[in-house]
Design an enzyme around this catalytic site. Sequence first.
Site, mmCIF file in Angstrom:
data_model
loop_
_atom_site.group_PDB
_atom_site.id
_atom_site.type_symbol
_atom_site.label_atom_id
_atom_site.label_comp_id
_atom_site.label_asym_id
_atom_site.label_seq_id
_atom_site.Cartn_x
_atom_site.Cartn_y
_atom_site.Cartn_z
ATOM 1 N N HIS A 122 35.601 36.985 38.893
ATOM 2 C CA HIS A 122 35.805 38.420 38.657
ATOM 3 C C HIS A 122 36.544 38.724 37.357
ATOM 4 C CE1 HIS A 122 35.205 39.286 43.257
ATOM 5 N NE2 HIS A 122 34.088 38.964 42.637
ATOM 6 N N CYS A 130 35.146 43.887 24.167
ATOM 7 C CA CYS A 130 34.564 44.986 23.394
ATOM 8 C C CYS A 130 33.269 45.456 24.059
ATOM 9 C CB CYS A 130 34.276 44.535 21.961
ATOM 10 S SG CYS A 130 33.431 45.805 21.001
HETATM 11 P P1 OAD Z 1 41.182 41.142 50.244
HETATM 12 O O1 OAD Z 1 42.360 42.013 49.959
HETATM 13 O O2 OAD Z 1 39.898 41.771 50.675
HETATM 14 O O3 OAD Z 1 41.572 40.087 51.380
HETATM 15 C C1 OAD Z 1 42.764 39.390 51.344
HETATM 16 C C2 OAD Z 1 42.743 38.370 52.471
HETATM 17 O O4 OAD Z 1 43.907 37.569 52.335
HETATM 18 C C3 OAD Z 1 42.760 38.956 53.881
HETATM 19 O O5 OAD Z 1 41.762 38.311 54.667
HETATM 20 C C4 OAD Z 1 44.155 38.610 54.399
HETATM 21 O O6 OAD Z 1 44.174 38.343 55.806
HETATM 22 C C5 OAD Z 1 44.448 37.345 53.622
HETATM 23 N N1 OAD Z 1 45.868 37.026 53.415
HETATM 24 C C6 OAD Z 1 46.934 37.875 53.336
HETATM 25 N N2 OAD Z 1 48.074 37.202 53.119
HETATM 26 C C7 OAD Z 1 47.725 35.882 53.047
HETATM 27 C C8 OAD Z 1 48.453 34.675 52.832
HETATM 28 N N3 OAD Z 1 49.776 34.673 52.630
HETATM 29 N N4 OAD Z 1 47.770 33.508 52.827
HETATM 30 C C9 OAD Z 1 46.422 33.497 53.030
HETATM 31 N N5 OAD Z 1 45.700 34.593 53.234
HETATM 32 C C10 OAD Z 1 46.325 35.767 53.241
HETATM 33 O O7 OAD Z 1 41.003 40.234 48.948
HETATM 34 P P2 OAD Z 1 39.719 39.431 48.430
HETATM 35 O O8 OAD Z 1 38.959 38.861 49.571
HETATM 36 O O9 OAD Z 1 40.180 38.521 47.371
HETATM 37 O O10 OAD Z 1 37.039 42.273 43.470
HETATM 38 O O11 OAD Z 1 38.887 40.589 47.790
HETATM 39 C C11 OAD Z 1 37.698 40.264 47.153
HETATM 40 C C12 OAD Z 1 37.444 41.167 45.995
HETATM 41 O O12 OAD Z 1 37.532 42.529 46.418
HETATM 42 C C13 OAD Z 1 38.476 41.086 44.901
HETATM 43 O O13 OAD Z 1 38.285 39.998 44.028
HETATM 44 C C14 OAD Z 1 38.279 42.375 44.185
HETATM 45 C C15 OAD Z 1 38.142 43.305 45.363
HETATM 46 O O14 OAD Z 1 37.313 44.342 45.130
HETATM 47 C C16 OAD Z 1 36.898 42.954 42.335
HETATM 48 O O15 OAD Z 1 37.800 43.623 41.854
HETATM 49 C C17 OAD Z 1 35.557 42.809 41.719
HETATM 50 ZN ZN ZN Z 2 33.544 44.761 18.910
#
Ligand code: OAD
Ligand code: ZN
Length: 251
Positions: A122, A130
């Site tokens: 991501h 740019c």
């Molecule tokens: P989320 O915020 O959707 O999920 C976070 C996960 O981490 C949840 O399942 C929680 O239960 C878990 N969690 C919380 N604390 C934790 C800990 N201490 N140890 C382990 N797990 C824990 O985040 P992502 O799955 O990363 O994309 O989200 C995916 C994408 O959605 C991101 O990269 C972003 C967002 O839109 C973009 O910006 C393109």
């Molecule tokens: Zn440029």
Amino acid sequence: MQAQIPAELRRRFRAARRVCVLTGAGVSAESGVPTFRGGGGAAVWKGMPFDVISSAAMIERDLKSVWEWFDYRRDLIGSVHPNPAHEALARWQNLFGDFTLVTQNIDGLHQAAGSREVIELHGNIWRAKCMACGATEMLSLEQTRLRPPACVECGSEMRPDVVLFGEMLPMQDFTKAANKAVECELFFVVGTSALVYPAASLPEIAKGAGAYVVEVNPEPTALSAVCDETLSGKAGEVLPLFDVRDEDTLF
Ligand code: OAD
Ligand code: ZN
């Protein structure tokens, strides 16, 4: 209660040659970086849900606000440090013949902990790109805040070099990650709600190709049912348990 590493998984960990790890926001939670989902709701900024402000449409409509949102997040991230989960994964790169770390995070904390060749699906919050010529530039917290910044190559407007809702992932990076998912014997999915595709397809690809898939998360996710093993706990507490060599203390 402290999570424990089951004997079967510990054996596989010791025997594995090719290991792949996918991380999400949860791996940085213990560093103080807020996750997007969970913990009582989704992130909202100035009344806008994160998937509205972090969107391709918003770049078109209001690039300045997109910068303000990422500046806000950069300020948060600028003062945090890697936690024991990042540190454990940095050690893992030396344990296996073929180790691949794939992250959905844009905070750069894996690299700060010493991980090399991280596949960032991501993008990276510390980089600008740019919109005309594609040149990239690293940002610092200190630099003057002309928003949007001007490209040093061509003078056009720059945007944060992150993947937004409604945009494609960098195809080369995703293909590399998918190939590693196919080849690996052991696949870890750590701290991700596994709701955002195509990143969330990587554990499924690994499973389909015969890997043993392990989830580390304090909460069940959409993927839990397809995982061979679910370690319920915080990444910063669970991952360092793999370092302990004395099996008798663990189960
Ligand atoms: P989320 O915020 O959707 O999920 C976070 C996960 O981490 C949840 O399942 C929680 O239960 C878990 N969690 C919380 N604390 C934790 C800990 N201490 N140890 C382990 N797990 C824990 O985040 P992502 O799955 O990363 O994309 O989200 C995916 C994408 O959605 C991101 O990269 C972003 C967002 O839109 C973009 O910006 C393109
Ligand atoms: Zn440029």
